[in-house]
Design a protein around this motif. Structure first.
Motif, PDB file in Angstrom:
ATOM      1  N   HIS A  46      60.027   8.250 -23.695  1.00 15.32           N
ATOM      2  CA  HIS A  46      58.800   7.493 -23.897  1.00 15.32           C
ATOM      3  C   HIS A  46      57.711   8.381 -24.491  1.00 15.32           C
ATOM      4  O   HIS A  46      56.787   7.896 -25.132  1.00 15.32           O
ATOM      5  N   LEU A  47      57.833   9.672 -24.278  1.00 18.72           N
ATOM      6  CA  LEU A  47      56.836  10.633 -24.768  1.00 18.72           C
ATOM      7  C   LEU A  47      57.238  11.239 -26.111  1.00 18.72           C
ATOM      8  O   LEU A  47      56.904  12.375 -26.420  1.00 18.72           O
ATOM      9  N   PHE A  48      57.937  10.467 -26.930  1.00 16.14           N
ATOM     10  CA  PHE A  48      58.438  10.991 -28.207  1.00 16.14           C
ATOM     11  C   PHE A  48      57.339  11.539 -29.094  1.00 16.14           C
ATOM     12  O   PHE A  48      57.564  12.465 -29.868  1.00 16.14           O
ATOM     13  N   VAL A  49      56.127  11.001 -28.980  1.00 17.84           N
ATOM     14  CA  VAL A  49      55.021  11.491 -29.809  1.00 17.84           C
ATOM     15  C   VAL A  49      54.709  12.951 -29.485  1.00 17.84           C
ATOM     16  O   VAL A  49      54.398  13.733 -30.376  1.00 17.84           O
ATOM     17  N   VAL A  50      54.843  13.319 -28.225  1.00 22.94           N
ATOM     18  CA  VAL A  50      54.621  14.701 -27.806  1.00 22.94           C
ATOM     19  C   VAL A  50      55.866  15.541 -28.085  1.00 22.94           C
ATOM     20  O   VAL A  50      55.777  16.655 -28.592  1.00 22.94           O
ATOM     21  N   GLU A  51      57.011  14.989 -27.771  1.00 17.34           N
ATOM     22  CA  GLU A  51      58.276  15.715 -27.907  1.00 17.34           C
ATOM     23  C   GLU A  51      58.640  16.006 -29.370  1.00 17.34           C
ATOM     24  O   GLU A  51      59.270  17.017 -29.662  1.00 17.34           O
TER      25      GLU A  51
END
Length: 69
Positions: A46-51
């Motif tokens: 869900h945190l792909f923007v950070v990852e």
């Protein structure tokens, strides 16, 4: 598609493959409703923007630069 698709406005849906908050099947629903282009980011949550910030930035830039996407 939904009302957005009818406007001709392009939409991009980005989704993490391993999103525990919102399953990938929801991404296909968003794609259908919006008439959007869908990209599922392999191996990300869900945190792909950070990852995968750099990859996400490139995907967004490519989407806006390529009107046929």
């Amino acid at each position: 598609g939904g009302k957005l698709a009818e406007t001709g406005i392009r939409a991009l849906v980005l989704w993490g493959q391993h999103d525990d908050a919102a399953p990938t099947c929801d991404a296909t629903t968003f794609k259908s409703i919006l008439g959007a282009h869908l990209t599922v980011l392999d191996g990300h949550s869900h945190l792909f923007v950070v990852e995968a910030a750099e990859e996400v930035a490139h995907l967004i830039m490519d989407f806006w630069r390529k009107p046929d996407m």
